[in-house]
Design a protein around this motif. Structure first.
Motif, PDB file in Angstrom:
ATOM      1  N   ASN A   8       0.878  -1.173   0.000  1.00  0.00           N
ATOM      2  CA  ASN A   8       0.000   0.000   0.000  1.00  0.00           C
ATOM      3  C   ASN A   8       0.907   1.212   0.000  1.00  0.00           C
ATOM      4  OD1 ASN A   8      -2.520  -1.432   0.624  1.00  0.00           O
ATOM      5  ND2 ASN A   8      -1.527  -1.885   2.561  1.00  0.00           N
ATOM      6  N   SER A   9       0.549   2.232  -0.737  1.00  0.00           N
ATOM      7  CA  SER A   9       1.358   3.448  -0.625  1.00  0.00           C
ATOM      8  C   SER A   9       0.449   4.651  -0.454  1.00  0.00           C
ATOM      9  CB  SER A   9       2.276   3.632  -1.831  1.00  0.00           C
ATOM     10  OG  SER A   9       1.543   3.905  -2.992  1.00  0.00           O
ATOM     11  N   ILE A  10       0.903   5.565   0.390  1.00  0.00           N
ATOM     12  CA  ILE A  10       0.152   6.782   0.664  1.00  0.00           C
ATOM     13  C   ILE A  10       1.114   7.958   0.486  1.00  0.00           C
ATOM     14  CG2 ILE A  10       0.564   6.465   3.150  1.00  0.00           C
ATOM     15  CD1 ILE A  10      -2.080   7.854   3.650  1.00  0.00           C
ATOM     16  N   THR A  11       0.691   8.949  -0.284  1.00  0.00           N
ATOM     17  CA  THR A  11       1.547  10.104  -0.570  1.00  0.00           C
ATOM     18  C   THR A  11       1.409  11.146   0.542  1.00  0.00           C
ATOM     19  OG1 THR A  11      -0.217  11.231  -1.776  1.00  0.00           O
ATOM     20  CG2 THR A  11       1.246   9.794  -3.066  1.00  0.00           C
ATOM     21  N   LEU A  12       2.309  12.122   0.535  1.00  0.00           N
ATOM     22  CA  LEU A  12       2.210  13.235   1.489  1.00  0.00           C
ATOM     23  C   LEU A  12       0.877  13.965   1.331  1.00  0.00           C
ATOM     24  CD1 LEU A  12       5.703  15.016   1.520  1.00  0.00           C
ATOM     25  CD2 LEU A  12       4.495  14.077   3.492  1.00  0.00           C
ATOM     26  N   ARG A  13       0.480  14.190   0.078  1.00  0.00           N
ATOM     27  CA  ARG A  13      -0.789  14.866  -0.189  1.00  0.00           C
ATOM     28  C   ARG A  13      -1.961  14.034   0.337  1.00  0.00           C
ATOM     29  NH1 ARG A  13      -2.377  19.754  -1.175  1.00  0.00           N
ATOM     30  NH2 ARG A  13      -0.615  20.024  -2.594  1.00  0.00           N
ATOM     31  N   GLY A  14      -1.929  12.733   0.049  1.00  0.00           N
ATOM     32  CA  GLY A  14      -3.005  11.845   0.524  1.00  0.00           C
ATOM     33  C   GLY A  14      -3.087  11.824   2.039  1.00  0.00           C
ATOM     34  N   SER A  15      -1.932  11.828   2.688  1.00  0.00           N
ATOM     35  CA  SER A  15      -1.886  11.828   4.144  1.00  0.00           C
ATOM     36  C   SER A  15      -2.443  13.131   4.717  1.00  0.00           C
ATOM     37  CB  SER A  15      -0.450  11.616   4.625  1.00  0.00           C
ATOM     38  OG  SER A  15      -0.379  11.625   6.024  1.00  0.00           O
ATOM     39  N   ALA A  16      -2.054  14.269   4.112  1.00  0.00           N
ATOM     40  CA  ALA A  16      -2.558  15.579   4.560  1.00  0.00           C
ATOM     41  C   ALA A  16      -4.072  15.665   4.381  1.00  0.00           C
ATOM     42  CB  ALA A  16      -1.863  16.705   3.786  1.00  0.00           C
ATOM     43  N   GLN A  17      -4.588  15.047   3.296  1.00  0.00           N
ATOM     44  CA  GLN A  17      -6.040  15.029   3.075  1.00  0.00           C
ATOM     45  C   GLN A  17      -6.752  14.226   4.160  1.00  0.00           C
ATOM     46  OE1 GLN A  17      -6.210  13.564  -0.974  1.00  0.00           O
ATOM     47  NE2 GLN A  17      -6.083  15.616  -1.863  1.00  0.00           N
ATOM     48  N   ILE A  18      -6.159  13.103   4.571  1.00  0.00           N
ATOM     49  CA  ILE A  18      -6.742  12.291   5.651  1.00  0.00           C
ATOM     50  C   ILE A  18      -6.786  13.097   6.953  1.00  0.00           C
ATOM     51  CG2 ILE A  18      -6.325  10.279   7.151  1.00  0.00           C
ATOM     52  CD1 ILE A  18      -5.212   8.844   4.621  1.00  0.00           C
ATOM     53  N   ILE A  19      -5.683  13.823   7.238  1.00  0.00           N
ATOM     54  CA  ILE A  19      -5.612  14.648   8.449  1.00  0.00           C
ATOM     55  C   ILE A  19      -6.710  15.718   8.421  1.00  0.00           C
ATOM     56  CG2 ILE A  19      -4.214  16.409   9.650  1.00  0.00           C
ATOM     57  CD1 ILE A  19      -3.153  13.615  10.201  1.00  0.00           C
ATOM     58  N   CYS A  20      -6.864  16.398   7.286  1.00  0.00           N
ATOM     59  CA  CYS A  20      -7.843  17.487   7.185  1.00  0.00           C
ATOM     60  C   CYS A  20      -9.278  16.966   7.184  1.00  0.00           C
ATOM     61  CB  CYS A  20      -7.552  18.358   5.965  1.00  0.00           C
ATOM     62  SG  CYS A  20      -6.051  19.350   6.197  1.00  0.00           S
ATOM     63  N   GLU A  21      -9.490  15.787   6.620  1.00  0.00           N
ATOM     64  CA  GLU A  21     -10.816  15.164   6.675  1.00  0.00           C
ATOM     65  C   GLU A  21     -11.185  14.863   8.127  1.00  0.00           C
ATOM     66  OE1 GLU A  21     -12.607  11.812   3.892  1.00  0.00           O
ATOM     67  OE2 GLU A  21     -11.456  10.899   5.533  1.00  0.00           O
ATOM     68  N   TYR A  22     -10.221  14.326   8.878  1.00  0.00           N
ATOM     69  CA  TYR A  22     -10.450  14.080  10.313  1.00  0.00           C
ATOM     70  C   TYR A  22     -10.793  15.390  11.027  1.00  0.00           C
ATOM     71  CZ  TYR A  22      -9.247  13.893  15.251  1.00  0.00           C
ATOM     72  OH  TYR A  22      -9.277  14.057  16.625  1.00  0.00           O
ATOM     73  N   LEU A  23     -10.017  16.442  10.751  1.00  0.00           N
ATOM     74  CA  LEU A  23     -10.247  17.733  11.405  1.00  0.00           C
ATOM     75  C   LEU A  23     -11.648  18.251  11.124  1.00  0.00           C
ATOM     76  CD1 LEU A  23      -6.776  19.400  10.694  1.00  0.00           C
ATOM     77  CD2 LEU A  23      -7.698  18.834  12.958  1.00  0.00           C
ATOM     78  N   ASN A  24     -12.115  18.091   9.897  1.00  0.00           N
ATOM     79  CA  ASN A  24     -13.466  18.535   9.543  1.00  0.00           C
ATOM     80  C   ASN A  24     -14.514  17.798  10.377  1.00  0.00           C
ATOM     81  OD1 ASN A  24     -15.395  20.012   7.993  1.00  0.00           O
ATOM     82  ND2 ASN A  24     -15.733  18.212   6.724  1.00  0.00           N
ATOM     83  N   PHE A  25     -14.392  16.482  10.452  1.00  0.00           N
ATOM     84  CA  PHE A  25     -15.364  15.703  11.229  1.00  0.00           C
ATOM     85  C   PHE A  25     -15.235  15.984  12.727  1.00  0.00           C
ATOM     86  CE2 PHE A  25     -15.681  13.076   7.355  1.00  0.00           C
ATOM     87  CZ  PHE A  25     -17.064  12.976   7.260  1.00  0.00           C
ATOM     88  N   ALA A  26     -14.006  16.114  13.218  1.00  0.00           N
ATOM     89  CA  ALA A  26     -13.794  16.342  14.654  1.00  0.00           C
ATOM     90  C   ALA A  26     -14.356  17.701  15.077  1.00  0.00           C
ATOM     91  CB  ALA A  26     -12.306  16.250  14.994  1.00  0.00           C
ATOM     92  N   ILE A  27     -14.070  18.749  14.289  1.00  0.00           N
ATOM     93  CA  ILE A  27     -14.569  20.096  14.628  1.00  0.00           C
ATOM     94  C   ILE A  27     -16.095  20.111  14.580  1.00  0.00           C
ATOM     95  CG2 ILE A  27     -14.681  22.500  13.816  1.00  0.00           C
ATOM     96  CD1 ILE A  27     -11.684  22.120  12.949  1.00  0.00           C
ATOM     97  N   ASN A  28     -16.681  19.538  13.528  1.00  0.00           N
ATOM     98  CA  ASN A  28     -18.137  19.465  13.431  1.00  0.00           C
ATOM     99  C   ASN A  28     -18.740  18.708  14.609  1.00  0.00           C
ATOM    100  OD1 ASN A  28     -19.723  20.479  10.880  1.00  0.00           O
ATOM    101  ND2 ASN A  28     -17.706  19.878  10.129  1.00  0.00           N
ATOM    102  N   SER A  29     -18.086  17.627  14.997  1.00  0.00           N
ATOM    103  CA  SER A  29     -18.582  16.811  16.110  1.00  0.00           C
ATOM    104  C   SER A  29     -18.616  17.620  17.408  1.00  0.00           C
ATOM    105  CB  SER A  29     -17.691  15.573  16.282  1.00  0.00           C
ATOM    106  OG  SER A  29     -18.216  14.714  17.259  1.00  0.00           O
ATOM    107  N   VAL A  30     -17.545  18.391  17.650  1.00  0.00           N
ATOM    108  CA  VAL A  30     -17.495  19.231  18.857  1.00  0.00           C
ATOM    109  C   VAL A  30     -18.587  20.305  18.799  1.00  0.00           C
ATOM    110  CG1 VAL A  30     -16.110  20.882  20.188  1.00  0.00           C
ATOM    111  CG2 VAL A  30     -15.040  18.804  19.279  1.00  0.00           C
ATOM    112  N   LEU A  31     -18.747  20.957  17.652  1.00  0.00           N
ATOM    113  CA  LEU A  31     -19.771  22.004  17.520  1.00  0.00           C
ATOM    114  C   LEU A  31     -21.165  21.444  17.791  1.00  0.00           C
ATOM    115  CD1 LEU A  31     -18.583  23.950  14.324  1.00  0.00           C
ATOM    116  CD2 LEU A  31     -18.088  24.451  16.724  1.00  0.00           C
ATOM    117  N   PHE A  32     -21.407  20.225  17.294  1.00  0.00           N
ATOM    118  CA  PHE A  32     -22.717  19.585  17.510  1.00  0.00           C
ATOM    119  C   PHE A  32     -22.887  19.179  18.973  1.00  0.00           C
ATOM    120  CE2 PHE A  32     -25.199  15.666  17.932  1.00  0.00           C
ATOM    121  CZ  PHE A  32     -26.429  16.097  17.450  1.00  0.00           C
ATOM    122  N   GLN A  33     -21.920  18.436  19.484  1.00  0.00           N
ATOM    123  CA  GLN A  33     -22.057  17.855  20.823  1.00  0.00           C
ATOM    124  C   GLN A  33     -22.052  18.909  21.927  1.00  0.00           C
ATOM    125  OE1 GLN A  33     -21.809  14.246  21.486  1.00  0.00           O
ATOM    126  NE2 GLN A  33     -20.810  13.427  19.680  1.00  0.00           N
TER     127      GLN A  33
END
Length: 207
Positions: A8-33
């Motif tokens: 399996n290979s993951i690029t720097l860009r792909g990794s940064a996208q995973i991090i930012c996707e997590y941040l989007n869900f985490a921030i939304n989750s905090v705002l909701f909860q």
């Protein structure tokens, strides 16, 4: 015939996208909860094998999209050490809660990177998503014992970036945030093998 084993290979860009996707869900989750916006303004979405909620408010969606698009570029270039979601009392601007999302930079798969002549990680995507799911479940569980926010609150997100970053026109410099009489809770971390994300919440002990 021998079947060649491919990693399996993951690029720097792909990794940064995973991090930012997590941040989007985490921030939304905090705002909701934390009840910053009415529950009916959020929409359920399946992600990481669990149900998460995302704001449908156009202003919040645009704010987070701009923030995370820019942050992704900076993370690819190792310019960001932390993003902080702060929750403030609207009346007196006091910071009541701070969710720190610390970004650590990892080497990835050194051999594979050498072979392909670019920085790559070889961690299985399913494994990464399982780790993120565990963090998201912990975010929801942590919120249940945080102090009640019994005042009108607003939020902001601070990006801790290197001084040589070009700051977009609509952004402004911010002062460091301090919470008086703070308690800290360290949550689980996850890693893509190129980036490690550590989440910590600090909150004000109510009198």
């Amino acid at each position: 015939m021998s079947q060649q084993q491919t990693k399996n290979s993951i690029t720097l860009r792909g990794s940064a996208q995973i991090i930012c996707e997590y941040l989007n869900f985490a921030i939304n989750s905090v705002l909701f909860q934390r009840g910053l916006y009415p529950p009916e303004t959020f929409k359920a979405q399946q992600q990481y094998g669990i149900t998460l909620l995302l704001s449908e408010d156009a202003l919040i969606k645009n704010f987070l999209k701009n923030l995370l698009t820019q942050s992704e570029e900076w993370i690819v270039n190792k310019k960001v050490s932390r993003l902080s979601l702060i929750i403030l009392n609207v009346a007196n601007k006091e910071v009541l809660e701070c969710w720190d999302f610390n970004v650590k930079y990892e080497e990835g798969d050194v051999e594979l990177s050498k072979e392909k002549k670019e920085t790559l990680g070889s961690k299985d995507l399913k494994k990464i998503q399982q780790e993120i799911r565990d963090v998201m479940l912990q975010v929801a569980a942590t919120i249940s014992y945080l102090p009640l926010l019994d005042c009108r609150c607003s939020f902001d997100v601070l990006v801790h970036a290197k001084p040589d970053c070009n700051i977009p026109d609509m952004w402004s410099e911010a002062e460091p945030v301090a919470i008086s009489n703070a308690q800290n809770v360290q949550l689980k971390s996850f890693s893509t093998s190129l980036h490690k994300m550590e989440t910590v919440v600090s909150y004000k002990l109510m009198d």
